[in-house]
Structure formats: structure tokens, C-alpha cells
Design a protein around this motif. Structure first.
Motif, PDB file in Angstrom:
ATOM      1  N   UNK A   1       1.116   8.065 -18.793  1.00  0.00           N
ATOM      2  CA  UNK A   1       0.820   6.348 -19.035  1.00  0.00           C
ATOM      3  C   UNK A   1       1.418   5.711 -17.560  1.00  0.00           C
ATOM      4  N   UNK A   2       0.712   4.730 -17.523  1.00  0.00           N
ATOM      5  CA  UNK A   2       1.012   3.795 -16.445  1.00  0.00           C
ATOM      6  C   UNK A   2       2.283   2.945 -16.486  1.00  0.00           C
ATOM      7  N   UNK A   3       2.757   2.878 -15.600  1.00  0.00           N
ATOM      8  CA  UNK A   3       4.159   2.404 -15.750  1.00  0.00           C
ATOM      9  C   UNK A   3       3.749   0.476 -15.676  1.00  0.00           C
ATOM     10  N   UNK A   4       4.198  -0.282 -16.371  1.00  0.00           N
ATOM     11  CA  UNK A   4       3.877  -1.694 -16.208  1.00  0.00           C
ATOM     12  C   UNK A   4       4.773  -2.403 -15.279  1.00  0.00           C
ATOM     13  N   UNK A   5       5.809  -1.822 -14.657  1.00  0.00           N
ATOM     14  CA  UNK A   5       6.771  -2.328 -13.486  1.00  0.00           C
ATOM     15  C   UNK A   5       5.818  -3.004 -12.627  1.00  0.00           C
ATOM     16  N   UNK A   6       4.973  -1.841 -11.957  1.00  0.00           N
ATOM     17  CA  UNK A   6       4.285  -2.695 -10.730  1.00  0.00           C
ATOM     18  C   UNK A   6       3.523  -3.792 -10.917  1.00  0.00           C
ATOM     19  N   UNK A   7       3.006  -4.035 -12.152  1.00  0.00           N
ATOM     20  CA  UNK A   7       2.224  -5.208 -12.567  1.00  0.00           C
ATOM     21  C   UNK A   7       2.836  -6.188 -12.686  1.00  0.00           C
ATOM     22  N   UNK A   8       4.250  -6.145 -13.297  1.00  0.00           N
ATOM     23  CA  UNK A   8       5.115  -7.355 -13.404  1.00  0.00           C
ATOM     24  C   UNK A   8       5.657  -7.696 -12.050  1.00  0.00           C
ATOM     25  N   UNK A   9       6.048  -6.820 -11.180  1.00  0.00           N
ATOM     26  CA  UNK A   9       6.212  -7.346  -9.836  1.00  0.00           C
ATOM     27  C   UNK A   9       4.979  -8.032  -9.090  1.00  0.00           C
ATOM     28  N   UNK A  10       3.746  -7.442  -9.105  1.00  0.00           N
ATOM     29  CA  UNK A  10       2.732  -8.198  -8.513  1.00  0.00           C
ATOM     30  C   UNK A  10       2.543  -9.556  -8.965  1.00  0.00           C
ATOM     31  N   UNK A  11       2.613  -9.779 -10.321  1.00  0.00           N
ATOM     32  CA  UNK A  11       2.507 -10.878 -11.071  1.00  0.00           C
ATOM     33  C   UNK A  11       3.787 -11.805 -10.144  1.00  0.00           C
ATOM     34  N   UNK A  12       5.034 -11.539 -10.408  1.00  0.00           N
ATOM     35  CA  UNK A  12       5.976 -12.339  -9.984  1.00  0.00           C
ATOM     36  C   UNK A  12       5.940 -12.666  -8.524  1.00  0.00           C
ATOM     37  N   UNK A  13       5.516 -11.556  -7.493  1.00  0.00           N
ATOM     38  CA  UNK A  13       5.023 -11.940  -6.339  1.00  0.00           C
ATOM     39  C   UNK A  13       4.093 -13.095  -6.141  1.00  0.00           C
ATOM     40  N   UNK A  14       3.051 -13.076  -7.138  1.00  0.00           N
ATOM     41  CA  UNK A  14       2.042 -14.146  -7.140  1.00  0.00           C
ATOM     42  C   UNK A  14       2.627 -15.475  -7.414  1.00  0.00           C
ATOM     43  N   UNK A  15       3.542 -15.440  -8.556  1.00  0.00           N
ATOM     44  CA  UNK A  15       4.121 -16.591  -8.943  1.00  0.00           C
ATOM     45  C   UNK A  15       5.154 -17.310  -7.733  1.00  0.00           C
ATOM     46  N   UNK A  16       5.867 -16.407  -7.188  1.00  0.00           N
ATOM     47  CA  UNK A  16       6.794 -16.908  -5.966  1.00  0.00           C
ATOM     48  C   UNK A  16       5.741 -17.497  -4.990  1.00  0.00           C
ATOM     49  N   UNK A  17       4.603 -17.013  -4.675  1.00  0.00           N
ATOM     50  CA  UNK A  17       3.848 -17.505  -3.531  1.00  0.00           C
ATOM     51  C   UNK A  17       3.125 -18.784  -4.021  1.00  0.00           C
ATOM     52  N   UNK A  18       2.784 -19.124  -5.231  1.00  0.00           N
ATOM     53  CA  UNK A  18       2.187 -20.064  -5.759  1.00  0.00           C
ATOM     54  C   UNK A  18       3.286 -21.255  -5.866  1.00  0.00           C
ATOM     55  N   UNK A  19       4.379 -20.738  -6.205  1.00  0.00           N
ATOM     56  CA  UNK A  19       5.746 -21.751  -6.321  1.00  0.00           C
ATOM     57  C   UNK A  19       6.040 -22.243  -4.968  1.00  0.00           C
ATOM     58  N   UNK A  20       5.951 -21.482  -3.909  1.00  0.00           N
ATOM     59  CA  UNK A  20       6.236 -21.817  -2.426  1.00  0.00           C
ATOM     60  C   UNK A  20       5.210 -22.719  -2.078  1.00  0.00           C
ATOM     61  N   UNK A  21       3.817 -22.470  -2.231  1.00  0.00           N
ATOM     62  CA  UNK A  21       2.767 -23.509  -1.789  1.00  0.00           C
ATOM     63  C   UNK A  21       2.945 -24.757  -2.398  1.00  0.00           C
ATOM     64  N   UNK A  22       3.170 -24.766  -3.910  1.00  0.00           N
ATOM     65  CA  UNK A  22       3.477 -26.012  -4.554  1.00  0.00           C
ATOM     66  C   UNK A  22       4.384 -26.826  -3.967  1.00  0.00           C
ATOM     67  N   UNK A  23       5.749 -26.315  -3.575  1.00  0.00           N
ATOM     68  CA  UNK A  23       6.627 -26.940  -2.936  1.00  0.00           C
ATOM     69  C   UNK A  23       6.351 -27.312  -1.732  1.00  0.00           C
ATOM     70  N   UNK A  24       5.679 -26.490  -0.949  1.00  0.00           N
ATOM     71  CA  UNK A  24       5.169 -27.043   0.330  1.00  0.00           C
ATOM     72  C   UNK A  24       4.465 -28.387   0.141  1.00  0.00           C
ATOM     73  N   UNK A  25       3.424 -28.358  -0.729  1.00  0.00           N
ATOM     74  CA  UNK A  25       2.553 -29.242  -0.837  1.00  0.00           C
ATOM     75  C   UNK A  25       3.189 -30.510  -1.384  1.00  0.00           C
ATOM     76  N   UNK A  26       4.235 -30.271  -2.266  1.00  0.00           N
ATOM     77  CA  UNK A  26       4.991 -31.671  -2.868  1.00  0.00           C
ATOM     78  C   UNK A  26       5.708 -32.211  -1.558  1.00  0.00           C
ATOM     79  N   UNK A  27       6.362 -31.349  -0.620  1.00  0.00           N
ATOM     80  CA  UNK A  27       7.088 -31.811   0.482  1.00  0.00           C
ATOM     81  C   UNK A  27       6.004 -32.672   1.406  1.00  0.00           C
ATOM     82  N   UNK A  28       4.940 -32.117   1.488  1.00  0.00           N
ATOM     83  CA  UNK A  28       3.858 -32.741   2.514  1.00  0.00           C
ATOM     84  C   UNK A  28       3.692 -34.260   1.972  1.00  0.00           C
ATOM     85  N   UNK A  29       3.303 -34.128   0.366  1.00  0.00           N
ATOM     86  CA  UNK A  29       3.035 -35.481  -0.026  1.00  0.00           C
ATOM     87  C   UNK A  29       4.027 -36.421   0.083  1.00  0.00           C
TER      88      UNK A  29
END
Length: 104
Positions: A1-29
């Protein structure tokens, strides 16, 4: 059975990138808002609510495009100029004329 941990980590990394982009956009605005506020300082003093409303509208429209950091600066300037033009026209129309009252 495949471990769900890599999927969760990938999802968290995507969330962190999105949060970072949003923060940068808010700062630019926020920086653009400050620049527009300085450029239209007279309007900001006379009609702060109208300038704030114009910038809020520009930001709302910009977020709908998917590229707010690209759209907001020009849209904010366009809306601020429109409000400044309107305010100037209103001020001119409300100034008393030097010819006395009509009918005299």
C-alpha cells in the motif's frame, strides 16, 4: 500500500507556495495603493472615502482576473484619475461666480 505522507507533503508544499505568492501579491498591491495615495494626495485629503472606494473597486476587479499584481496598478490609476476629474468638476461647479446671483 502506498504511503499517504508524500501526498500530504506535496500538498503542504503547494499550499506554502500559494500562500507565499498571495502574500507577495498583497504586499505589491499595498505598495501601489500607497503610491497612488501619494500621487493623489490632494484628492486623498479632500475626498478620502472616494479614493479608497475607487482603489477597492480596482482591487476587486484585479483579483477577478487571476493576475491582480499586473492589472491593479493601471486600473488603480485609471480609477483614481476618474475620481480626481469628477471631484475637480464638482468643485468648479460649486464655486460661486463673480457675476452676482442670477436675475440681478
Amino acid at each position: 500500500m502506498k504511503s499517504i505522507t508524500p501526498l500530504i507533503l506535496k500538498r503542504l508544499q503547494m499550499k506554502m507556495k500559494t500562500t507565499h505568492l498571495r502574500r507577495n501579491t498583497l504586499e505589491a498591491i499595498a505598495k501601489v495603493r500607497a503610491l497612488v495615495g501619494r500621487e493623489f494626495s490632494t484628492l486623498r485629503q479632500r475626498e478620502p472615502r472616494l479614493l479608497r472606494q475607487a482603489l477597492n473597486e480596482a482591487e476587486a476587479i484585479a483579483w477577478q482576473t487571476g493576475f491582480p499584481q499586473l492589472v491593479f496598478p493601471s486600473l488603480a490609476l485609471e480609477k483614481a484619475r476618474a475620481v480626481a476629474t469628477w471631484e475637480s468638476r464638482q468643485r468648479t461647479m460649486l464655486q460661486p461666480t463673480s457675476g452676482g446671483t442670477p436675475g440681478e
